[in-house]
Design a protein around this motif. Structure first.
Motif, mmCIF file in Angstrom:
data_model
loop_
_atom_site.group_PDB
_atom_site.id
_atom_site.type_symbol
_atom_site.label_atom_id
_atom_site.label_comp_id
_atom_site.label_asym_id
_atom_site.label_seq_id
_atom_site.Cartn_x
_atom_site.Cartn_y
_atom_site.Cartn_z
ATOM 1 N N LEU A 57 0.812 -1.218 0.000
ATOM 2 C CA LEU A 57 0.000 0.000 0.000
ATOM 3 C C LEU A 57 0.844 1.266 0.000
ATOM 4 C CD1 LEU A 57 -2.850 -1.005 2.479
ATOM 5 C CD2 LEU A 57 -2.894 -0.999 -0.019
ATOM 6 N N PRO A 101 0.769 2.780 -3.780
ATOM 7 C CA PRO A 101 -0.450 3.502 -4.176
ATOM 8 C C PRO A 101 -0.726 4.734 -3.320
ATOM 9 C CG PRO A 101 -0.988 1.383 -3.175
ATOM 10 C CD PRO A 101 0.477 1.367 -3.444
ATOM 11 N N ILE A 106 1.525 7.365 -4.631
ATOM 12 C CA ILE A 106 0.998 7.845 -5.911
ATOM 13 C C ILE A 106 -0.174 8.793 -5.692
ATOM 14 C CG2 ILE A 106 -0.176 7.140 -8.045
ATOM 15 C CD1 ILE A 106 1.469 4.591 -7.983
ATOM 16 N N ALA A 107 -1.070 8.426 -4.765
ATOM 17 C CA ALA A 107 -2.228 9.265 -4.473
ATOM 18 C C ALA A 107 -1.795 10.632 -3.936
ATOM 19 C CB ALA A 107 -3.137 8.562 -3.471
ATOM 20 N N CYS A 147 -3.406 -3.361 -6.687
ATOM 21 C CA CYS A 147 -3.248 -2.249 -5.740
ATOM 22 C C CYS A 147 -2.438 -1.114 -6.347
ATOM 23 C CB CYS A 147 -2.579 -2.745 -4.449
ATOM 24 S SG CYS A 147 -3.583 -3.867 -3.464
ATOM 25 N N PHE A 148 -1.437 -1.432 -7.174
ATOM 26 C CA PHE A 148 -0.611 -0.396 -7.792
ATOM 27 C C PHE A 148 -1.356 0.304 -8.929
ATOM 28 C CE2 PHE A 148 3.707 -2.532 -6.639
ATOM 29 C CZ PHE A 148 3.431 -2.285 -5.303
ATOM 30 N N PRO A 170 -4.794 3.335 -8.149
ATOM 31 C CA PRO A 170 -4.675 4.803 -8.064
ATOM 32 C C PRO A 170 -4.315 5.451 -9.399
ATOM 33 C CG PRO A 170 -2.809 3.741 -7.004
ATOM 34 C CD PRO A 170 -3.804 2.667 -7.289
ATOM 35 N N LEU A 171 -3.536 4.753 -10.230
ATOM 36 C CA LEU A 171 -3.212 5.289 -11.550
ATOM 37 C C LEU A 171 -4.460 5.389 -12.413
ATOM 38 C CD1 LEU A 171 0.096 3.340 -12.309
ATOM 39 C CD2 LEU A 171 -0.124 5.707 -11.574
#
Length: 406
Positions: free
Chosen positions: A28, A31, A34-35, A241-242, A245-246
């Motif tokens: 986590l 992500p 990234i968020a 999971c990765f 968010p993308l």
């Protein structure tokens, strides 16, 4: 019984891995990071947009001198400019803050730079002065040409469309290259996520001194196969999971992030290339997984296995350093060696498949080699694990294992 053991190993390994707090912290972290980055970019772009809008609403007031004779006074007036003849006085006015800016257009603006003087607006906003001076010069020059089309041509604004043919068919260009490259991305992503776990999948039990107890109830083949299936399952969870968010960032914040819109109509999917790419990725995954499991079965600790692991990763990434050669001379001797050497073959062949330089015969040979060798390596890994599972202090001797199996 073997099937029962396999399902037991898979469910146990997946549950054990997904139940670890460390796994979720690592998974986590990406992500969440990234968020956070997406949020910061959105806020930054929003602030920059507000600042740009405020600047656009504010008309720049400046003076200028024109030794070139190209500046149109009417256009300069529309930009907020006033013509002067005394540069020294105008520059002094800018220095004292009486005037915002002063531009000095040389007799030949193409060889002598336009001198710009202005009040400090900040490190990045100061470029506004140069942009206004350039726009004024361009607009005045276009007005002197008179013909808008001729003015556009003089600037090099000429749209060009290009169509090339391969074997009588239209070459889709990058639209045909991108879909097969998905398998190369997935191949690398899988190993970035799972390589360390592949290496330690058999070392964990050896370091904990419990392998002899496990092998009393589970067949070594079922144990190794179950661990590999569990690794793949865990890898799918991590990739989801990765990617989430993308995907959210692109769908909901594409404009704020200044991301280009993907035109799926421009993509050309060749089913044959997609099938070849999938088989190359699966064959490469099986080969590298089996090799990493074999390394873990030979070495007593993860630290001892590190050097062999590093060498294997180098073999995987080497084709990327000669990608220009792969694209320009796909049938050269160096590229041919990389294409048929098993541990560089997956990446090299997937690149060649994407750009269309891998023939059907070459693809068949590479795929067959990958799957056959991966089967041999997996069998060897199982044998090494069977004979080396209780050898805790030194690496397993291949000669001893092979002679014992005869």
């Amino acid at each position: 019984m073997a099937q029962h053991n396999l399902s037991t190993v898979v469910s146990f390994e997946v549950a054990r891995t997904l139940g670890r707090k460390r796994f979720w912290l690592i998974t986590l972290f990406v992500p969440v990071a990234i968020a956070i980055v997406i949020a910061l970019i959105v806020l930054s772009n929003s602030s920059a947009g507000s600042s740009a809008a405020a600047q656009s609403d504010t008309e720049l007031s400046f003076t200028y001198s024109d030794a070139s004779g190209y500046i149109d006074p009417a256009i300069a007036g529309a930009f907020g400019g006033t013509a002067v003849t005394d540069d020294a006085t105008a520059i002094a006015a800018v220095r004292t803050g009486t005037t915002e800016a002063h531009f000095v257009f040389a007799a030949d603006p193409t060889t002598t730079a336009t001198a710009v003087y202005g009040a400090d607006l900040g490190l990045f906003a100061n470029s506004t002065y140069g942009q206004v001076a350039t726009q004024l010069l361009v607009a005045s020059s276009q007005a002197k040409i008179g013909d808008p089309t001729l003015a556009a041509l003089a600037q090099g604004n000429v749209p060009v469309t290009s169509t090339t043919f391969v074997n009588g068919e239209v070459n889709p260009g990058f639209g045909g290259i991108l879909p097969p490259l998905i398998f190369l991305v997935l191949f690398f992503l899988t190993f970035v996520l799972l390589s360390n776990q592949m290496l330690t999948v058999t070392l964990e039990e050896k370091e904990n001194r419990v392998t002899e107890m496990i092998l009393t109830t589970v067949n070594p083949t079922a144990l190794i196969g179950g661990k590999i299936i569990a690794l793949f399952t865990v890898g799918l969870v991590q990739m989801f999971c990765f990617a989430l968010p993308l995907l959210i960032g692109y769908v909901f914040f594409r404009t704020a992030l200044s991301l280009p819109e993907i035109d799926l109509a421009g993509l050309s999917v060749d089913p044959w290339r997609m099938v070849i790419g999938a088989l190359l990725a699966l064959g490469g995954f099986a080969l590298f997984t089996g090799t990493l499991v074999a390394i873990g079965s030979v070495m007593p600790t993860a630290k001892d296995a590190g050097n062999l692991f590093a060498g294997l990763m180098i073999l995987m990434f080497v084709p990327l350093y000669v990608v220009s050669l792969i694209l320009s001379d796909p049938h050269g001797i160096v590229v041919q060696i990389f294409t048929y050497f098993p541990y560089s073959a997956p990446v090299t062949a997937m690149i060649r498949n994407a750009v269309g330089s891998l023939s059907g015969g070459e693809a068949a040979i590479v795929i067959a080699v990958l799957f056959l060798l991966s089967a041999v390596v997996l069998r060897l890994a199982v044998r090494l694990f069977r004979y080396g599972s209780i050898q805790y202090t030194s690496k397993v001797s291949l000669k001893t294992v092979l002679s014992a199996s005869k």
